[in-house]
Design a protein around this motif. Structure first.
Motif, PDB file in Angstrom:
ATOM      1  N   TYR A 132       0.823  -1.209   0.000  1.00 53.35           N
ATOM      2  CA  TYR A 132       0.000   0.000   0.000  1.00 53.35           C
ATOM      3  C   TYR A 132       0.861   1.265   0.000  1.00 53.35           C
ATOM      4  O   TYR A 132       0.554   2.233  -0.702  1.00 53.35           O
ATOM      5  N   ASP A 135       2.046   1.774  -3.444  1.00 54.65           N
ATOM      6  CA  ASP A 135       0.973   2.260  -4.300  1.00 54.65           C
ATOM      7  C   ASP A 135       0.726   3.749  -4.066  1.00 54.65           C
ATOM      8  O   ASP A 135       0.632   4.537  -5.006  1.00 54.65           O
ATOM      9  N   HIS A 136       0.655   4.132  -2.803  1.00 54.91           N
ATOM     10  CA  HIS A 136       0.360   5.531  -2.462  1.00 54.91           C
ATOM     11  C   HIS A 136       1.441   6.474  -3.009  1.00 54.91           C
ATOM     12  O   HIS A 136       1.142   7.480  -3.648  1.00 54.91           O
ATOM     13  N   GLN A 139       1.402   6.600  -6.865  1.00 56.37           N
ATOM     14  CA  GLN A 139       0.302   7.428  -7.377  1.00 56.37           C
ATOM     15  C   GLN A 139       0.692   8.908  -7.362  1.00 56.37           C
ATOM     16  O   GLN A 139       0.462   9.637  -8.326  1.00 56.37           O
TER      17      GLN A 139
ATOM     18  N   MET B  57      -7.401   8.471  -6.681  1.00 59.31           N
ATOM     19  CA  MET B  57      -6.981   8.956  -5.367  1.00 59.31           C
ATOM     20  C   MET B  57      -8.167   8.983  -4.409  1.00 59.31           C
ATOM     21  O   MET B  57      -8.006   8.801  -3.204  1.00 59.31           O
ATOM     22  N   ARG B  60      -8.491   5.655  -2.842  1.00 63.62           N
ATOM     23  CA  ARG B  60      -7.432   5.437  -1.845  1.00 63.62           C
ATOM     24  C   ARG B  60      -7.687   6.245  -0.578  1.00 63.62           C
ATOM     25  O   ARG B  60      -7.495   5.763   0.530  1.00 63.62           O
ATOM     26  N   ARG B  63     -10.309   4.588   1.396  1.00 63.59           N
ATOM     27  CA  ARG B  63      -9.768   3.429   2.124  1.00 63.59           C
ATOM     28  C   ARG B  63      -9.176   3.893   3.462  1.00 63.59           C
ATOM     29  O   ARG B  63      -9.384   3.269   4.495  1.00 63.59           O
TER      30      ARG B  63
END
Lengths: 232, 118
Positions: A132, A135-136, A139, B57, B60, B63
């Motif tokens: 994660y 991924d963050h 991005q 985004m 995310r 989440r």
């Protein structure tokens, strides 16, 4: 038997990364990102606690996670320089997290299959969190790199500035091929240039740190040292 | 992050998109409504809203904001401007006529024991 120094090095990486990421709390560009960074910091802290506790047991001198986190001086910490460097702007923070998580992910993936069951268990939990984090940060790297002129300039500057510090990551455990594949893919999607290979600062794994480390520890340890054994 | 964020008279889609392009600053990040499905077999329910630069985004952020204690197995995000809401002024016309029509309520038969989610 698993080497104490190895477990301690991974624990120190996670602990110092958590401390740095925590500095964004209440200061992130948006409340959503504030919570995301705090979550990631807490993930790192959770892994750090497990690793430091295990390192203390392996060492067998009665040091627990608190003793290792709060009562060592900077030359006794064996984290890489990458995690101790100042946060800089948001682009630097994202580049740091990208480089770190692109290393931690394959590292924990491999350790999850370790014959050391304790270590395998910790890695098995951490690998999902690292996925994660990767991924963050990927991005944001893509959005900033392939964003406005200003965001692109800052993201490229961040990648250039931190690139030399990435070599040190692989001194303890070599997952550089996986790391390079991951990072190059993200940089390509972000339309950023991969910096040329160059000389690499080193020493973190042997307790030789940058100036930033002492200030970080000063803040992290002051309460515990002023009030030994303090509890909430 | 409140129900107020769903306004009864949304700006036209194109107008909002145009605004966002002209001023990409943080305050102009579009608002997204978040729906979380707590577990298999149940529907997604509205849990709140958030700001994000784009849909990826937004998922995310959702989440992090709404499922960090294991609340869900699936997340939907919808641009708030895509939601058309009923107007508070029309409340009476919309909802009151339903009140006195008891035959619309399934109260004339027994629900079998063990039938869930009815």
């Amino acid at each position: 038997m698993t080497d104490v120094a190895f477990v301690l090095a991974l624990g120190d990486d996670a602990l110092i990364a958590a401390q740095r990421l925590g500095e964004w709390s209440s200061r992130a560009p948006s409340i959503e990102e504030d919570i995301a960074l705090a979550n990631i910091a807490l993930d790192q802290l959770g892994v750090a606690r497990l690793l430091l506790t295990y390192a203390g047991e392996l060492e067998g001198q009665g040091r627990d996670e608190d003793a290792l986190a709060y009562l060592r001086d900077d030359h006794e910490f064996t984290n890489v320089h990458l995690v101790e460097l100042d946060n800089g702007d948001f682009a630097v923070t994202m580049a740091k997290l990208l480089f770190l998580s692109a290393y931690q992910k394959p590292l924990y993936d491999e350790l999850a299959a370790s014959p050391d069951e304790r270590l395998a268990g910790i890695a098995g939990k951490a690998r999902k969190e690292s996925a994660y984090h990767l991924d963050h940060s990927a991005q944001w790297t893509v959005r900033l790199g392939d964003g406005t002129e200003e965001s692109r300039r800052r993201m490229q500057a961040a990648v250039d500035r931190l690139w030399p510090y990435t070599y040190e990551l692989f001194e303890t455990y070599d997952v550089r091929p996986q790391w390079t594949a991951t990072v190059e893919d993200v940089l390509a999607r972000a339309t950023l240039e991969r910096p040329a290979d160059s000389q690499a600062p080193t020493g973190g794994r042997h307790g030789v740190h940058t100036e930033a480390m002492s200030y970080l520890l000063g803040e992290m340890q002051v309460l515990h040292r002023a009030h030994p054994g303090a509890r909430w | 992050m409140s129900e107020d964020s769903v306004r009864p008279a949304p700006k036209h889609l194109a107008a909002v998109a145009e605004d966002a392009q002209e001023q990409p600053a943080r305050r102009d990040w579009p608002l997204w409504e978040v729906f979380v499905r707590p577990r298999r077999g149940l529907s997604h329910g509205h849990v709140g809203s958030l700001h994000a630069p784009d849909a990826e985004m937004a998922v995310r952020n959702a989440r992090d904001l709404y499922t960090r204690r294991g609340e869900g197995v699936s997340i939907w995000v919808v641009p708030s401007y895509a939601i058309t809401a009923s107007s508070p002024d029309e409340k009476d016309a919309f909802f009151d006529p339903a009140a006195d029509k008891v035959y619309r309520h399934p109260t004339f038969y027994e629900v079998p024991e063990g039938a869930a989610h009815i």
